[in-house]
Design a protein around this motif. Structure first.
Motif, PDB file in Angstrom:
ATOM      1  N   GLY A  52      79.720  45.315  68.589  1.00 50.29           N
ATOM      2  CA  GLY A  52      80.611  45.165  69.739  1.00 50.29           C
ATOM      3  C   GLY A  52      81.992  45.737  69.476  1.00 50.29           C
ATOM      4  N   LEU A  53      82.530  45.469  68.292  1.00 56.60           N
ATOM      5  CA  LEU A  53      83.832  46.043  67.936  1.00 56.60           C
ATOM      6  C   LEU A  53      83.769  47.563  67.859  1.00 56.60           C
ATOM      7  N   ALA A  54      82.700  48.072  67.282  1.00 54.41           N
ATOM      8  CA  ALA A  54      82.536  49.522  67.187  1.00 54.41           C
ATOM      9  C   ALA A  54      82.414  50.152  68.569  1.00 54.41           C
ATOM     10  N   ALA A  55      81.691  49.495  69.453  1.00 53.10           N
ATOM     11  CA  ALA A  55      81.543  50.016  70.820  1.00 53.10           C
ATOM     12  C   ALA A  55      82.889  50.013  71.546  1.00 53.10           C
ATOM     13  N   LEU A  56      83.685  48.969  71.340  1.00 55.80           N
ATOM     14  CA  LEU A  56      85.006  48.910  71.957  1.00 55.80           C
ATOM     15  C   LEU A  56      85.900  50.032  71.436  1.00 55.80           C
ATOM     16  N   GLY A  57      85.922  50.215  70.124  1.00 54.14           N
ATOM     17  CA  GLY A  57      86.724  51.290  69.542  1.00 54.14           C
ATOM     18  C   GLY A  57      86.263  52.666  69.989  1.00 54.14           C
ATOM     19  N   ALA A  58      84.964  52.871  70.039  1.00 53.63           N
ATOM     20  CA  ALA A  58      84.434  54.167  70.472  1.00 53.63           C
ATOM     21  C   ALA A  58      84.738  54.410  71.948  1.00 53.63           C
ATOM     22  N   PHE A  59      84.681  53.358  72.758  1.00 49.65           N
ATOM     23  CA  PHE A  59      85.005  53.502  74.176  1.00 49.65           C
ATOM     24  C   PHE A  59      86.458  53.932  74.353  1.00 49.65           C
TER      25      PHE A  59
END
Length: 89
Positions: free
Chosen positions: A7-14
């Protein structure tokens, strides 16, 4: 697979991908580069902004990098730049 890290990675990538999309709308090269660098830094900082254990943060960084590389490869394959038609005539 740690769901919190993903989830954190998806937020950062977004954040990074949204910044690069918005940079595409900017006409001046200097501002475009500044928006890209700022979004990359902001996306990376988003990974460290939440108080999570070290293992989760390390996994999030790995997932973030994998997501960005996959998105870059997919972008190069499927979304090729359109050439300016007026220059080819």
């Amino acid at each position: 697979m740690d769901v919190t890290a993903l989830g954190l990675a998806a937020l950062g990538a977004f954040i990074v991908l949204a910044g690069f999309y918005l940079a595409g709308k900017v006409t001046k090269k200097l501002w475009k580069s500044l928006v890209q660098v700022f979004s990359l830094l902001l996306g990376f900082i988003a990974l460290a902004a939440f108080p999570v254990p070290v293992e989760t943060a390390a996994s999030a960084g790995t997932y973030w990098l994998i997501i960005l590389v996959v998105c870059a490869v997919v972008s190069k394959i499927f979304f090729k730049k359109k050439e300016d038609v007026s220059e080819s005539t």
